[in-house]
Design a protein around this motif. Structure first.
Motif, PDB file in Angstrom:
ATOM      1  N   GLY A   3      38.792 156.343  44.214  1.00 23.70           N
ATOM      2  CA  GLY A   3      40.052 155.914  44.796  1.00 23.70           C
ATOM      3  C   GLY A   3      40.329 154.471  44.428  1.00 23.70           C
ATOM      4  N   PRO A   4      41.403 153.901  44.965  1.00 27.43           N
ATOM      5  CA  PRO A   4      41.839 152.561  44.577  1.00 27.43           C
ATOM      6  C   PRO A   4      41.164 151.425  45.338  1.00 27.43           C
ATOM      7  N   LEU A   5      40.357 151.730  46.332  1.00 24.89           N
ATOM      8  CA  LEU A   5      39.761 150.695  47.179  1.00 24.89           C
ATOM      9  C   LEU A   5      38.520 150.100  46.522  1.00 24.89           C
ATOM     10  N   PRO A   6      37.993 148.996  47.066  1.00 29.39           N
ATOM     11  CA  PRO A   6      36.720 148.468  46.571  1.00 29.39           C
ATOM     12  C   PRO A   6      35.638 149.538  46.633  1.00 29.39           C
ATOM     13  N   ARG A   7      34.658 149.455  45.748  1.00 30.41           N
ATOM     14  CA  ARG A   7      33.602 150.453  45.656  1.00 30.41           C
ATOM     15  C   ARG A   7      32.940 150.672  47.016  1.00 30.41           C
ATOM     16  N   HIS A   8      32.838 151.911  47.422  1.00 26.59           N
ATOM     17  CA  HIS A   8      32.247 152.324  48.703  1.00 26.59           C
ATOM     18  C   HIS A   8      33.027 151.827  49.913  1.00 26.59           C
ATOM     19  N   GLY A   9      34.287 151.432  49.701  1.00 18.89           N
ATOM     20  CA  GLY A   9      35.155 151.189  50.841  1.00 18.89           C
ATOM     21  C   GLY A   9      35.188 149.771  51.365  1.00 18.89           C
ATOM     22  N   LEU A  10      35.452 149.641  52.676  1.00 15.87           N
ATOM     23  CA  LEU A  10      35.848 148.361  53.261  1.00 15.87           C
ATOM     24  C   LEU A  10      34.907 147.802  54.307  1.00 15.87           C
ATOM     25  N   VAL A  11      33.935 148.550  54.806  1.00 13.43           N
ATOM     26  CA  VAL A  11      33.236 148.099  56.010  1.00 13.43           C
ATOM     27  C   VAL A  11      31.799 147.635  55.762  1.00 13.43           C
ATOM     28  N   ARG A  12      31.233 147.930  54.610  1.00 14.99           N
ATOM     29  CA  ARG A  12      29.827 147.568  54.395  1.00 14.99           C
ATOM     30  C   ARG A  12      29.649 146.085  54.082  1.00 14.99           C
ATOM     31  N   THR A  13      30.745 145.380  53.788  1.00 13.22           N
ATOM     32  CA  THR A  13      30.656 143.962  53.438  1.00 13.22           C
ATOM     33  C   THR A  13      31.269 143.056  54.505  1.00 13.22           C
ATOM     34  N   ARG A  14      31.598 143.628  55.675  1.00 14.05           N
ATOM     35  CA  ARG A  14      32.258 142.866  56.721  1.00 14.05           C
ATOM     36  C   ARG A  14      31.449 142.886  58.011  1.00 14.05           C
ATOM     37  N   SER A  15      31.769 141.967  58.894  1.00 16.37           N
ATOM     38  CA  SER A  15      31.013 141.820  60.136  1.00 16.37           C
ATOM     39  C   SER A  15      31.465 142.827  61.180  1.00 16.37           C
ATOM     40  N   TRP A  16      30.483 143.441  61.868  1.00 14.01           N
ATOM     41  CA  TRP A  16      30.706 144.352  62.979  1.00 14.01           C
ATOM     42  C   TRP A  16      30.368 143.629  64.281  1.00 14.01           C
ATOM     43  N   GLN A  17      30.700 144.269  65.391  1.00  9.59           N
ATOM     44  CA  GLN A  17      30.397 143.717  66.711  1.00  9.59           C
ATOM     45  C   GLN A  17      29.378 144.615  67.403  1.00  9.59           C
ATOM     46  N   ALA A  18      28.307 144.013  67.915  1.00 13.60           N
ATOM     47  CA  ALA A  18      27.341 144.757  68.731  1.00 13.60           C
ATOM     48  C   ALA A  18      27.909 144.884  70.133  1.00 13.60           C
ATOM     49  N   THR A  19      28.067 146.116  70.617  1.00 15.12           N
ATOM     50  CA  THR A  19      28.713 146.337  71.903  1.00 15.12           C
ATOM     51  C   THR A  19      27.776 146.886  72.968  1.00 15.12           C
TER      52      THR A  19
END
Length: 287
Positions: free
Chosen positions: A80-96
């Motif tokens: 697809g047109p997005l960055p390789r393997h998508g959008l969330v593996r290189t960004r910060s998540w929140q521990a809830t």
């Protein structure tokens, strides 16, 4: 922390990165980085490390970490047109949430779309990764909610790097009769079917097995592990081999010998999600 108290976020660090550290009463443990919602360690009770993590892995803002369990969403690889393997593996998540319950250590991390993700993909969504472990078992559940007013489709995967002694001597059982797409550079046929019940590696492998509806067994000398999926219809089997490893900057040349990726995935038939709907997929690992 005692059982069934109000959830409390227990944060530590791993190689300088903020991390959620989970430890069950029986000693089983896991470490999840907030960066990418990325599981980087799983040690069963009385056992040893089950996940491979590259000693050359990159960390920090924008980095894709080599090894552990990367979360792939909403695009697999370069399909697809997005960055390789998508959008969330290189960004910060929140521990809830981090809690002990019925002998299990449970941690929950959340990722919510923002302006940066909508630049690439104009949809509103929320992801939750739930990590639960006790004894010899680790459960990873990825839940996706469409929080916007437009439907969307997505691919997803838990890109699990399982540590091994020698991938050329191991066996994967349970894929018999499954159709596969072969993406290895030297593949002579791009599609096929697994005829025998035992898959062995003779070189690089990069296959997407479709409609896998049974648990898999990984066997090697002195070790047996099982991998089961729910909600994920596909399984990716990947190892770059010697030739492929030499082309990967964040993987030592010889380290292809120390892991096999068995990935719970949803690739061939992307999930269709209407506004307000939720989808969940789980990977269950037993050492």
């Amino acid at each position: 922390m005692s059982e069934d108290l109000n959830p409390a976020v227990v944060l530590g660090s791993f190689l300088g990165q903020p991390a959620l550290r989970l430890r069950a009463p029986d000693g089983a443990s896991a470490t999840v980085l907030l960066h990418g919602g990325h599981v980087v360690s799983w040690i069963p009770a009385g056992g040893e490390e089950q996940l491979y993590l590259s000693p050359s892995a990159n960390y920090g803002a924008g980095a894709a970490i080599r090894g552990g369990v990367p979360v792939i969403f909403p695009q697999f690889n370069e399909r697809g047109p997005l960055p390789r393997h998508g959008l969330v593996r290189t960004r910060s998540w929140q521990a809830t949430e981090s809690v002990l319950r019925a002998g299990h250590a449970i941690g929950v991390l959340r990722f919510t779309d923002d302006i940066a993700t909508r630049v690439h993909w104009p949809y509103r969504f929320e992801l939750e990764l739930t990590v639960s472990l006790a004894g010899k078992e680790l459960d990873l559940e990825l839940a996706v909610t469409n929080t916007g007013d437009k439907p969307f489709s997505f691919q997803a995967a838990l890109h699990t790097y399982l540590r091994c002694i020698d991938p050329t001597k191991l066996q994967v059982e349970g894929l018999q009769g499954c159709d596969f797409e072969d993406n290895a550079p030297d593949a002579t046929h791009k599609t096929g079917q697994q005829w025998g019940d035992v898959l062995t590696l003779a070189g690089p492998i990069d296959r997407v097995y479709r409609q896998v509806n049974r648990a898999l067994t990984l066997r090697e000398i002195g070790r047996k592990a099982s991998i089961a999926m729910q909600g994920f219809d596909d399984v990716v089997i990947w190892n770059p081999g010697e030739s492929g490893a030499a082309k990967i900057a964040d993987l030592p040349d010889d380290d292809w010998q120390h892991f096999l990726c068995i990935e719970a995935a949803r690739i061939a038939e992307p999930v269709q999600l209407a506004p307000g709907e939720e989808w969940a997929g789980m990977q269950h690992l037993r050492a």
